[in-house]
Design a protein around this motif. Sequence first.
Motif, PDB file in Angstrom:
ATOM      1  N   SER A   1       0.793  -1.264   0.201  1.00 60.30           N
ATOM      2  CA  SER A   1       0.128  -0.006   0.024  1.00 60.30           C
ATOM      3  C   SER A   1       0.919   1.140   0.032  1.00 60.30           C
ATOM      4  O   SER A   1       0.164   2.439  -0.247  1.00 60.30           O
ATOM      5  N   GLU A   2       2.022   1.182   0.189  1.00 60.30           N
ATOM      6  CA  GLU A   2       2.766   2.197  -0.019  1.00 60.30           C
ATOM      7  C   GLU A   2       4.241   1.883  -0.948  1.00 60.30           C
ATOM      8  O   GLU A   2       4.411   0.789  -1.301  1.00 60.30           O
ATOM      9  N   ARG A   3       5.033   3.551  -1.048  1.00 57.94           N
ATOM     10  CA  ARG A   3       6.069   3.123  -1.868  1.00 57.94           C
ATOM     11  C   ARG A   3       6.997   4.302  -1.346  1.00 57.94           C
ATOM     12  O   ARG A   3       6.730   5.191  -0.547  1.00 57.94           O
ATOM     13  N   VAL A   4       8.023   4.328  -1.699  1.00 56.33           N
ATOM     14  CA  VAL A   4       9.319   5.442  -1.350  1.00 56.33           C
ATOM     15  C   VAL A   4       9.510   6.232  -2.326  1.00 56.33           C
ATOM     16  O   VAL A   4       9.450   5.884  -3.704  1.00 56.33           O
ATOM     17  N   PHE A   5       9.513   7.557  -1.995  1.00 63.36           N
ATOM     18  CA  PHE A   5       9.894   8.513  -2.788  1.00 63.36           C
ATOM     19  C   PHE A   5      11.150   9.339  -2.336  1.00 63.36           C
ATOM     20  O   PHE A   5      11.227   9.422  -0.965  1.00 63.36           O
ATOM     21  N   ALA A   6      12.082   9.631  -3.116  1.00 66.37           N
ATOM     22  CA  ALA A   6      13.189  10.185  -2.870  1.00 66.37           C
ATOM     23  C   ALA A   6      13.179  11.675  -3.239  1.00 66.37           C
ATOM     24  O   ALA A   6      12.275  12.206  -4.090  1.00 66.37           O
ATOM     25  N   SER A   7      13.648  12.326  -2.151  1.00 61.23           N
ATOM     26  CA  SER A   7      13.513  13.972  -2.346  1.00 61.23           C
ATOM     27  C   SER A   7      15.298  14.530  -2.236  1.00 61.23           C
ATOM     28  O   SER A   7      15.901  14.140  -1.371  1.00 61.23           O
ATOM     29  N   ILE A   8      15.610  15.649  -2.999  1.00 64.56           N
ATOM     30  CA  ILE A   8      16.461  16.383  -2.810  1.00 64.56           C
ATOM     31  C   ILE A   8      16.427  17.804  -2.612  1.00 64.56           C
ATOM     32  O   ILE A   8      15.615  18.193  -3.822  1.00 64.56           O
ATOM     33  N   ARG A   9      16.725  18.578  -1.792  1.00 64.00           N
ATOM     34  CA  ARG A   9      16.513  19.826  -1.847  1.00 64.00           C
ATOM     35  C   ARG A   9      17.695  20.784  -1.698  1.00 64.00           C
ATOM     36  O   ARG A   9      18.659  20.685  -1.074  1.00 64.00           O
ATOM     37  N   ILE A  10      17.940  21.839  -2.690  1.00 63.68           N
ATOM     38  CA  ILE A  10      19.121  22.637  -2.662  1.00 63.68           C
ATOM     39  C   ILE A  10      18.933  23.854  -1.865  1.00 63.68           C
ATOM     40  O   ILE A  10      17.888  24.523  -2.235  1.00 63.68           O
ATOM     41  N   SER A  11      19.517  23.969  -0.577  1.00 63.67           N
ATOM     42  CA  SER A  11      18.975  25.446   0.123  1.00 63.67           C
ATOM     43  C   SER A  11      20.199  26.415   0.237  1.00 63.67           C
ATOM     44  O   SER A  11      19.489  27.403   0.267  1.00 63.67           O
ATOM     45  N   GLY A  12      21.203  25.936   0.174  1.00 68.73           N
ATOM     46  CA  GLY A  12      22.182  26.840   0.456  1.00 68.73           C
ATOM     47  C   GLY A  12      23.411  26.882  -0.921  1.00 68.73           C
ATOM     48  O   GLY A  12      24.332  27.499  -1.101  1.00 68.73           O
ATOM     49  N   GLY A  13      23.282  25.712  -1.603  1.00 63.59           N
ATOM     50  CA  GLY A  13      24.253  25.496  -2.594  1.00 63.59           C
ATOM     51  C   GLY A  13      24.006  26.208  -3.737  1.00 63.59           C
ATOM     52  O   GLY A  13      23.157  26.788  -4.179  1.00 63.59           O
ATOM     53  N   LYS A  14      24.507  25.630  -4.875  1.00 64.99           N
ATOM     54  CA  LYS A  14      24.514  26.177  -6.278  1.00 64.99           C
ATOM     55  C   LYS A  14      23.257  25.547  -7.027  1.00 64.99           C
ATOM     56  O   LYS A  14      23.189  24.193  -7.177  1.00 64.99           O
ATOM     57  N   PRO A  15      22.329  26.135  -7.396  1.00 66.45           N
ATOM     58  CA  PRO A  15      21.110  25.577  -8.040  1.00 66.45           C
ATOM     59  C   PRO A  15      21.500  24.862  -9.634  1.00 66.45           C
ATOM     60  O   PRO A  15      22.462  25.647 -10.164  1.00 66.45           O
ATOM     61  N   ASN A  16      21.323  23.874  -9.911  1.00 66.97           N
ATOM     62  CA  ASN A  16      21.604  23.188 -11.267  1.00 66.97           C
ATOM     63  C   ASN A  16      20.794  22.138 -11.692  1.00 66.97           C
ATOM     64  O   ASN A  16      20.639  21.179 -11.036  1.00 66.97           O
ATOM     65  N   ALA A  17      19.455  22.410 -12.504  1.00 67.32           N
ATOM     66  CA  ALA A  17      18.712  21.457 -12.814  1.00 67.32           C
ATOM     67  C   ALA A  17      19.319  20.148 -13.355  1.00 67.32           C
ATOM     68  O   ALA A  17      18.932  18.933 -13.060  1.00 67.32           O
TER      69      ALA A  17
END
Length: 184
Positions: A147-163
């Motif tokens: 009934s569930e699955r894992v989602f991964a997330s990464i957030r840039i908060s003070g580093g250099k943005p780069n899509a």
Amino acid sequence: MEISALMDRRTPRNRKLLPSIAGVAILAISSLACSAPEKSYETPDSLCGKSVPSKLLDPFMPPGKRVSVVSRNETEGIRRCRIYVDDKEVLSASSEWLNKDRSLLEVAAMAYNNVDPGDRKTKDGKYIYSPTGAIGKVTCLTPPTSSERVFASIRISGGKPNAKALKDLIREYAEELKNSDHCS
């Protein structure tokens, strides 16, 4: 003594001193402008305990003297870590069990992910990413629940943005999570 005060005093000594003071000031300012801050630490080769090539983290790592990684697994079903450079948060990553019927777009809409449902999606539909955040579906090899699955997330908060670099990093991180203890 201020330079303008020296100019007001019309003594021969002050007229000779003024160019010297101005020269030293110009030299000091130009040396500061030319010296770029350095990175005197090694980029980690893991993310939340999962092996990730340092070259995938490197684009987000700013100049600094030291790096530290803090992991927190205080909430059931969520594993999170943060990377700091000189005590300033640069990047955070997490893996989280959510209802398997939740779409990638719904997870992206969560406020803390730095991703919007309208951001870039990969052709396979497993990842959504922006210059400052990425979400990925993790296909666990031995999921403990249907009934569930894992989602991964990464957030840039003070580093250099780069899509583009973030797309590569979320893919690698999600791949490493597939056979992890968090997936079983």
